[in-house]
Design an enzyme around this catalytic site. Structure first.
Site, PDB file in Angstrom:
ATOM      1  N   GLU A 106      88.984 137.341  65.908  1.00 31.36           N
ATOM      2  CA  GLU A 106      88.194 136.504  66.335  1.00 31.36           C
ATOM      3  C   GLU A 106      87.395 135.802  64.837  1.00 31.36           C
ATOM      4  OE1 GLU A 106      85.224 134.524  66.460  1.00 31.36           O
ATOM      5  OE2 GLU A 106      83.934 136.391  66.576  1.00 31.36           O
ATOM      6  N   CYS A 130      79.640 132.112  64.720  1.00 30.63           N
ATOM      7  CA  CYS A 130      81.021 131.528  64.721  1.00 30.63           C
ATOM      8  C   CYS A 130      80.969 130.559  65.713  1.00 30.63           C
ATOM      9  CB  CYS A 130      82.083 132.662  65.030  1.00 30.63           C
ATOM     10  SG  CYS A 130      81.517 133.719  66.106  1.00 30.63           S
TER      11      CYS A 130
END
Length: 458
Positions: free
Chosen positions: A230, A264
């Protein structure tokens, strides 16, 4: 040979604590102990695992205020945002405990001359390398899914939040999980490859930058270990001609500045069609001007410091490089003369390809405004990125917006007329340089299991 790691308060620049790393011999012993714990843990029923996982969630909430303060001290999260992260962790514990048995249940399949079963069996020791920006959530989301699946978990946390890692280990222990089902590794960065290579480790999951993700994936691939990545992104939020501008501005400012802009799936590039560009820009700039940074320990502070000095300095270099290449800084963009690693809310206009603000990930409260000629141009700009984690769109024609993002937005997650981050019941992950694999929504429980076919003749 051990080394000393310091945690530093980013609001003051002062050292909080010192930790000693463990030796390679101690590391190997912990990995072996995690494997031995797996041999027992995989035999536990889903009900037994669920009871302990629910208790982890309860304890996180019981210690919510202390844990929120610890996050603020170690990585600068505004104290008002810490409880929300802990509540999300509890929701993940509850969802995983409730749904694991169904997600991982045996499935009957047709077989000529017999019958077949597909079964999901735990694999063993899973190694997680996690970042500092959500120091409890990032760990809980991979650890709980794997623990419910019957695996055991090793954690290498970011060194600047080792106090949070230690607190998590204490909570898992207090919840009653058997020793070494969850283990924190206080190791140096160069020891991570030793863990990946260890014969007892069956999978590696990493959250962080694309550059480091490539190294983690290469190391895992060398040893034929499955990996989940990720990674970062420069999420585009599209504002179309029929958008509710006030709604869009409020969501976009929050999406850019939440967690001090260090998320993110933060809104980073704001792609606005020409027809409403000035209207959006004027309101957005005004609201960003009001987003003053301050002491993250104060309840009314919305914008705290960047987590480390090197990260703050790198962010400023990205801003300067963008301006040097033609971007116009409308708000912020200057290093403040103050203690700590603060950076002001910043808006860049005239952002074009070739600038860090367009091509890269700016991990802090810096917004890139990009003008699009129309809807088609807006989606082309959004997809003109090596990344593909999240994104957003604002349009009062919901059906049109949903079709646009469903069929054309090349990213793993999209918010429509709002800003959302992780949801326990929905898959989380991206495409392209934002990584691969999924967490949440039951998908994370199936990442590190042996999907086994049983073919039974009759």
């Amino acid at each position: 040979m051990s080394s000393t790691i310091q945690t530093v308060n980013p609001a003051t620049g002062q050292v909080i604590r010192e930790f000693e790393t463990i030796s390679d011999q101690q590391l190997d012993q912990l990995v072996e102990q995690s494997h031995q714990a797996f041999l027992d843990w995989k035999e536990r029923s889903f009900e037994e695992r669920a009871e302990l996982v629910r208790r982890v969630g309860e304890l996180l909430v019981e210690h919510r205020e202390r844990l929120a303060r610890l996050m603020t001290e170690e990585m600068g999260k505004p104290i008002s945002q810490g409880p929300g992260e802990i509540d999300l962790c509890k929701a993940i514990c509850d969802y995983s405990a409730e749904n694991a048995a169904g997600v991982l249940a045996d499935e009957a399949r047709a077989l000529e001359g017999g019958r077949a079963l597909v079964t999901y069996q735990p694999m063993g020791v899973i190694f997680g390398i996690q970042p500092w920006n959500f120091p409890f959530y990032q760990v809980i989301r991979y650890a709980i899914a794997n623990i419910m699946a019957g695996n055991t978990v090793l954690l290498k946390h970011a060194p600047n939040v080792w106090g949070c890692a230690e607190a998590l280990a204490d909570i898992f222990r207090e919840a009653g999980l058997p020793e070494h089902v969850f283990s924190v590794l206080f190791i140096a960065d160069d020891q991570a490859s030793r863990v990946t290579a260890h014969k007892r480790v069956r999978g590696v999951t990493f959250t962080g930058s694309a550059a480091t993700g490539r190294k983690v994936a290469a190391a895992a691939g060398e040893h034929l270990k499955k990996s989940v990545l990720e990674l970062g992104s420069n999420d585009a939020f599209l504002v179309l001609e029929d958008a509710d501008i006030e709604k869009a501005v409020n969501a976009c400012v929050m999406g850019r500045n939440y967690n001090n802009g260090q998320t993110c799936v933060a809104a980073k590039r704001f792609v606005v069609v020409d027809a409403v560009y000035e209207q959006f820009r004027d309101a957005f700039v005004e609201k960003m001007k009001q987003a003053a940074f301050g002491d993250p320990m104060k309840e009314d502070t919305a914008l705290g410091p960047i987590a480390r000095k090197d990260l703050r300095d790198n962010l400023h270099e990205q801003v300067k490089a963008s301006v040097a290449n033609g971007a116009v800084c409308t708000v912020g963009g200057e290093l403040p003369d103050t203690d700590g690693f603060f950076y002001p809310a910043t808006v860049l206009e005239e952002v074009k390809p070739g600038m860090p603000a367009y091509d890269g990930e700016l991990f802090g409260p810096v917004a890139a405004l990009i003008r699009a000629s129309d809807e088609e141009d807006a989606i082309a700009i959004a997809n003109d990125s090596v990344y593909g984690l999240g994104g957003g769109i604002f349009s009062e024609d919901e059906a049109r917006a949903v079709k646009l993002v469903r069929d054309h937005f090349d990213t793993g997650m999209v918010s429509v007329n709002g800003y959302y981050i992780a949801q326990p019941n929905l898959p989380f992950g991206g495409v392209k340089d934002s990584g691969y694999g999924r967490e949440h929504g039951g998908f994370g429980m199936r990442e590190f299991v042996n999907i086994k076919s049983l073919m039974i003749a009759q």
